[in-house]
Design a protein around this motif. Structure first.
Motif, PDB file in Angstrom:
ATOM      1  N   ILE A  49       0.857  -1.186   0.000  1.00 26.15           N
ATOM      2  CA  ILE A  49       0.000   0.000   0.000  1.00 26.15           C
ATOM      3  C   ILE A  49       0.895   1.239   0.000  1.00 26.15           C
ATOM      4  CG2 ILE A  49      -1.950  -1.182   1.058  1.00 26.15           C
ATOM      5  CD1 ILE A  49      -1.373   0.198   3.655  1.00 26.15           C
ATOM      6  N   GLU A  61      -4.142   5.657   5.037  1.00 25.32           N
ATOM      7  CA  GLU A  61      -3.754   4.351   5.589  1.00 25.32           C
ATOM      8  C   GLU A  61      -4.977   3.599   6.107  1.00 25.32           C
ATOM      9  OE1 GLU A  61      -0.450   2.465   8.663  1.00 25.32           O
ATOM     10  OE2 GLU A  61      -1.120   4.535   8.927  1.00 25.32           O
ATOM     11  N   GLU A  62      -5.870   4.301   6.789  1.00 24.27           N
ATOM     12  CA  GLU A  62      -7.079   3.662   7.326  1.00 24.27           C
ATOM     13  C   GLU A  62      -7.950   3.108   6.195  1.00 24.27           C
ATOM     14  OE1 GLU A  62      -8.897   6.690   9.675  1.00 24.27           O
ATOM     15  OE2 GLU A  62      -7.562   6.389  11.390  1.00 24.27           O
ATOM     16  N   ASN A  67      -6.133   0.029   4.582  1.00 23.35           N
ATOM     17  CA  ASN A  67      -6.163  -1.130   5.472  1.00 23.35           C
ATOM     18  C   ASN A  67      -7.547  -1.784   5.475  1.00 23.35           C
ATOM     19  OD1 ASN A  67      -3.484  -1.072   6.295  1.00 23.35           O
ATOM     20  ND2 ASN A  67      -3.874   0.260   8.045  1.00 23.35           N
ATOM     21  N   LYS A  68      -8.575  -0.946   5.516  1.00 22.84           N
ATOM     22  CA  LYS A  68      -9.947  -1.473   5.509  1.00 22.84           C
ATOM     23  C   LYS A  68     -10.256  -2.185   4.193  1.00 22.84           C
ATOM     24  CE  LYS A  68     -14.769  -0.157   6.393  1.00 22.84           C
ATOM     25  NZ  LYS A  68     -15.308  -0.971   5.302  1.00 22.84           N
ATOM     26  N   CYS A  94      -8.183  -3.657   2.170  1.00 21.78           N
ATOM     27  CA  CYS A  94      -7.474  -4.942   2.121  1.00 21.78           C
ATOM     28  C   CYS A  94      -8.141  -5.983   3.028  1.00 21.78           C
ATOM     29  CB  CYS A  94      -6.013  -4.744   2.518  1.00 21.78           C
ATOM     30  SG  CYS A  94      -5.054  -3.855   1.275  1.00 21.78           S
ATOM     31  N   LYS A  95      -8.585  -5.537   4.179  1.00 22.10           N
ATOM     32  CA  LYS A  95      -9.263  -6.460   5.101  1.00 22.10           C
ATOM     33  C   LYS A  95     -10.569  -6.974   4.492  1.00 22.10           C
ATOM     34  CE  LYS A  95     -11.066  -6.800   9.816  1.00 22.10           C
ATOM     35  NZ  LYS A  95     -11.296  -6.076  11.098  1.00 22.10           N
ATOM     36  N   ILE A 134      -1.339  -7.393   3.232  1.00 22.47           N
ATOM     37  CA  ILE A 134      -0.432  -6.247   3.065  1.00 22.47           C
ATOM     38  C   ILE A 134       0.979  -6.703   3.413  1.00 22.47           C
ATOM     39  CG2 ILE A 134       0.153  -3.925   3.862  1.00 22.47           C
ATOM     40  CD1 ILE A 134      -2.839  -3.576   4.564  1.00 22.47           C
ATOM     41  N   THR A 160       3.919  -1.288   3.802  1.00 20.79           N
ATOM     42  CA  THR A 160       3.250   0.014   3.747  1.00 20.79           C
ATOM     43  C   THR A 160       4.311   1.070   3.502  1.00 20.79           C
ATOM     44  OG1 THR A 160       1.500  -0.686   5.266  1.00 20.79           O
ATOM     45  CG2 THR A 160       1.830   1.687   4.997  1.00 20.79           C
TER      46      THR A 160
END
Length: 210
Positions: free
Chosen positions: A6, A26-27, A30-31, A33-34, A40, A43
């Protein structure tokens, strides 16, 4: 499971002018990808302009990807295409280079299937919009400086012999600074075109000008 790097980019100017945040990017990533079951593997944070790809973190990443085939991810994810690039030609070239490495660059907020030819039009629109914004900002700055000079305002650092000041109304200008101002004026008035600049410079220093 798909793997991804990312990539989070924001320049200092963007943070100051538009409130762009590395944390919010970033938030989101991350969400994403989850939710999509993407692992990941790295980063990367970048504080640099997207006018070209001569960016420290990006350059280091590409060097690593070229040297380490076994650890290459399938994806490089970023939130929007203007986080990736603000230059159309550079963007197309870099996308091609990544695809040769088996890596797909993708904007999570503006997803594009690059195998569909028509999506290249959308990609160009996303990037050109950012490129035009850069060009407009640059032009506005130049026009602002030109307008300020015509109005007698001096926006840059004062030259030798002058001092930057702000008037009561907030107008920025310059005023003579002594004794440098008098010495500078005298140096120009007494300049002899038959004398080399280097030798005249030494003469002027002897008058006390630093």
């Amino acid at each position: 499971m798909l793997t991804a790097i990312i990539y989070i980019r924001v320049s200092t100017d963007e943070q100051a002018q538009k409130g762009y945040s590395q944390r919010s990017q970033e938030e989101k990533l991350n969400k994403y990808c989850k939710d999509n079951h993407i692992e990941i593997v790295q980063t990367i944070f970048e504080d640099h302009s997207a006018k070209n790809f001569e960016r420290p973190a990006w350059t280091a990443m590409m060097k690593h990807l070229n040297m380490n085939k076994s650890t290459r991810p399938q994806l490089i994810l970023f939130t929007r295409w203007d986080r990736f690039s603000r230059n159309t030609a550079n963007a197309y070239y870099t996308i091609t280079q990544l695809q040769k490495l088996g890596i797909e660059p993708q904007a999570t907020d503006q997803p594009l299937d690059m195998s569909i030819p028509e999506n290249k039009v959308l990609l160009e629109m996303y990037i050109v919009t950012a490129e035009v914004e850069n060009d407009r900002r640059s032009l506005n700055i130049k026009q602002g400086i030109h307008k300020a000079k015509k109005e007698g305002r001096y926006m840059g650092r004062a030259p030798i012999g002058y001092l930057n000041i702000s008037l009561p109304d907030g107008t920025k200008t310059i005023v003579p600074r002594e004794p440098e101002a008098t010495l500078i004026k005298k140096a120009f008035e007494e300049f002899d075109e038959n004398t080399s600049v280097r030798s005249y410079y030494k003469i002027v220093l002897k008058t006390g000008l630093k």
